[in-house]
Design a protein around this motif. Structure first.
Motif, mmCIF file in Angstrom:
data_model
loop_
_atom_site.group_PDB
_atom_site.id
_atom_site.type_symbol
_atom_site.label_atom_id
_atom_site.label_comp_id
_atom_site.label_asym_id
_atom_site.label_seq_id
_atom_site.Cartn_x
_atom_site.Cartn_y
_atom_site.Cartn_z
ATOM 1 N N CYS A 177 0.855 -1.183 0.000
ATOM 2 C CA CYS A 177 0.000 0.000 0.000
ATOM 3 C C CYS A 177 0.893 1.236 0.000
ATOM 4 C CB CYS A 177 -0.923 0.006 1.221
ATOM 5 S SG CYS A 177 -0.039 0.029 2.790
ATOM 6 N N THR A 178 0.301 2.374 -0.258
ATOM 7 C CA THR A 178 1.025 3.638 -0.219
ATOM 8 C C THR A 178 0.966 4.208 1.197
ATOM 9 O OG1 THR A 178 0.512 4.126 -2.530
ATOM 10 C CG2 THR A 178 1.145 5.985 -1.138
ATOM 11 N N VAL A 179 2.127 4.588 1.713
ATOM 12 C CA VAL A 179 2.238 5.182 3.043
ATOM 13 C C VAL A 179 2.830 6.584 2.880
ATOM 14 C CG1 VAL A 179 3.233 4.928 5.350
ATOM 15 C CG2 VAL A 179 2.593 2.893 4.043
ATOM 16 N N ILE A 230 -2.093 5.856 5.618
ATOM 17 C CA ILE A 230 -1.960 4.541 4.991
ATOM 18 C C ILE A 230 -3.144 4.378 4.042
ATOM 19 C CG2 ILE A 230 -1.830 2.054 5.365
ATOM 20 C CD1 ILE A 230 -0.867 2.616 8.203
ATOM 21 N N ASP A 231 -2.859 4.248 2.748
ATOM 22 C CA ASP A 231 -3.922 4.062 1.765
ATOM 23 C C ASP A 231 -4.409 2.623 1.774
ATOM 24 O OD1 ASP A 231 -3.654 6.679 1.086
ATOM 25 O OD2 ASP A 231 -2.712 6.317 -0.872
ATOM 26 N N PRO A 232 -5.634 2.359 1.291
ATOM 27 C CA PRO A 232 -6.078 0.971 1.133
ATOM 28 C C PRO A 232 -5.090 0.189 0.281
ATOM 29 C CG PRO A 232 -7.924 2.463 0.855
ATOM 30 C CD PRO A 232 -6.686 3.319 0.916
ATOM 31 N N PRO A 233 -4.891 -1.093 0.567
ATOM 32 C CA PRO A 233 -3.876 -1.876 -0.156
ATOM 33 C C PRO A 233 -4.174 -1.981 -1.647
ATOM 34 C CG PRO A 233 -5.252 -3.295 1.206
ATOM 35 C CD PRO A 233 -5.591 -1.904 1.574
ATOM 36 N N ARG A 234 -3.102 -1.982 -2.426
ATOM 37 C CA ARG A 234 -3.235 -2.136 -3.883
ATOM 38 C C ARG A 234 -3.597 -3.569 -4.244
ATOM 39 N NH1 ARG A 234 1.307 0.946 -3.052
ATOM 40 N NH2 ARG A 234 2.703 -0.829 -3.319
ATOM 41 N N GLU A 235 -3.128 -4.494 -3.455
ATOM 42 C CA GLU A 235 -3.475 -5.908 -3.587
ATOM 43 C C GLU A 235 -3.388 -6.525 -2.205
ATOM 44 O OE1 GLU A 235 0.561 -8.206 -4.761
ATOM 45 O OE2 GLU A 235 -0.239 -6.924 -6.362
ATOM 46 N N GLY A 236 -3.983 -7.692 -2.043
ATOM 47 C CA GLY A 236 -4.032 -8.256 -0.700
ATOM 48 C C GLY A 236 -5.082 -7.562 0.139
#
Length: 341
Positions: free
Chosen positions: A81-83, A106-112
């Motif tokens: 994710c992007t932090v 902390i952005d929502p995860p790109r995957e997982g």
């Protein structure tokens, strides 16, 4: 000395989790704890905490956090994710020093699915039955038996030991294309051969009804045997695959019920539960049957991975001398005189 982490915004399922409760399944309470214990342990290793120390678990969501009353060393690990710190992106799977008033986003995860946020010294919460983990259906742990929401905050213990410093760790691989390993049973004999073949040969997808209690899978129906789909309720474990009358399998997870009256066609090996947990709705799941020896080998390898986490830490942006000395650099050497002719 304590500090406080204020939750300014959050989405998805934000909860406090640790290594989970043990010894209460006979009373009807499952263990809870992190859905991806290895990722949580990696976040804790980065800030110098024990592997099962409490951490924030972000499920299919993100959040914005501000340190109040002091400063803190924090780390994230888990799904990519992007932090950002005060809007500036930073790498994940690393430590970061957050001064008083700074914001960690902390952005929502790109995957997982699951991301973990740990703080040096550990979050301060009152254990209930030996754990601070939220068990949402039981209404215990976490933020008074519920998920965190904007406006909440958590106290943490300011570590009096040496600061962890700027360091990072490689993301723990998930082997997304590999099948999830299972052991057949304990009620595999309640299913037709065609049902077993469907479980092991078909591709399923994670349903939108998946949560910390269980992952219902979509796909072809699994055929029961002549005895039908009702059994006398008996114990379940994390990874039990129940098959109700509709034939769609449900994999029981951390917050599962402790007994059930549907036959269990197979059990996900403990080492692969985190890999399943990190699958999100719509993603594919395949199963592979293994025997006890292979399941035990996988469990031992996972235990080794967990114990080995502190040795995998390395300075951020610096030279890891031990890794450099252990690398096979001579294999790439050339004869300068020969190559110049």
């Amino acid at each position: 000395m304590t500090g406080r982490l204020a939750i300014r915004r959050c989405s998805g399922a934000l909860s406090l989790q640790d290594g989970g409760r043990t010894g209460y399944q006979r009373y009807g309470l499952s263990g809870s704890g992190a859905m991806d214990p290895l990722a949580m342990a990696a976040a804790n290793a980065l800030v110098g905490n024990p592997p099962g120390a409490a951490a924030l678990e972000l499920g299919l969501g993100g959040g914005r956090f501000v340190v109040e009353a002091g400063s803190a060393w924090l780390a994230t690990a888990g799904a990519p994710c992007t932090v950002r710190i005060d809007g500036v992106p930073i790498a994940g799977h690393r430590t970061v020093s957050l001064p008083d008033g700074a914001e960690l986003a902390i952005d929502p995860p790109r995957e997982g699915t699951f991301v973990y946020l740990a703080v040096a010294g550990g979050f301060r919460a009152e254990p209930l039955l030996g754990s601070v983990s939220l068990h949402l259906r039981a209404g215990i742990g976490g933020a008074g038996g519920r998920l965190f929401q904007a406006g909440d905050g958590l106290d943490f213990v300011v570590s009096e030991g040496p600061a962890p410093g700027d360091r990072t760790i490689d993301a723990v691989a998930l082997d997304r294309d590999a099948p999830i390993r299972v052991m057949l049973g304990p009620q595999a004999d309640r299913f037709a051969k065609a049902g077993i073949d469907t479980l092991l040969g078909a591709t399923f997808t994670v349903s939108h009804r998946a949560d910390r209690m269980g992952y219902q899978l979509e796909g072809p129906a699994i055929a029961h045997g002549e005895a039908g789909y009702n059994i006398v309720s008996d114990a379940t474990v994390a990874g039990s695959i129940q098959v109700p009358g509709h034939g769609r399998p449900i994999v029981l997870m951390a917050d599962r019920q402790t007994t059930g009256g549907y036959p269990k066609i197979a059990t996900v090996v403990s080492a692969d539960l985190r890999r399943l947990a990190q699958r999100r709705p719509g993603e594919a799941v395949r199963f592979e049957a293994v025997d006890l020896a292979r399941a035990r080998e996988a469990a031992l390898r996972r235990a080794h991975d967990l114990a080995d986490l502190p040795t995998r830490l390395r300075p951020l942006g610096g030279i890891d001398v031990e890794r450099l000395l252990g690398a096979n650099l001579a294999g790439q050497a050339v004869d300068a005189l020969r190559d110049s002719t």
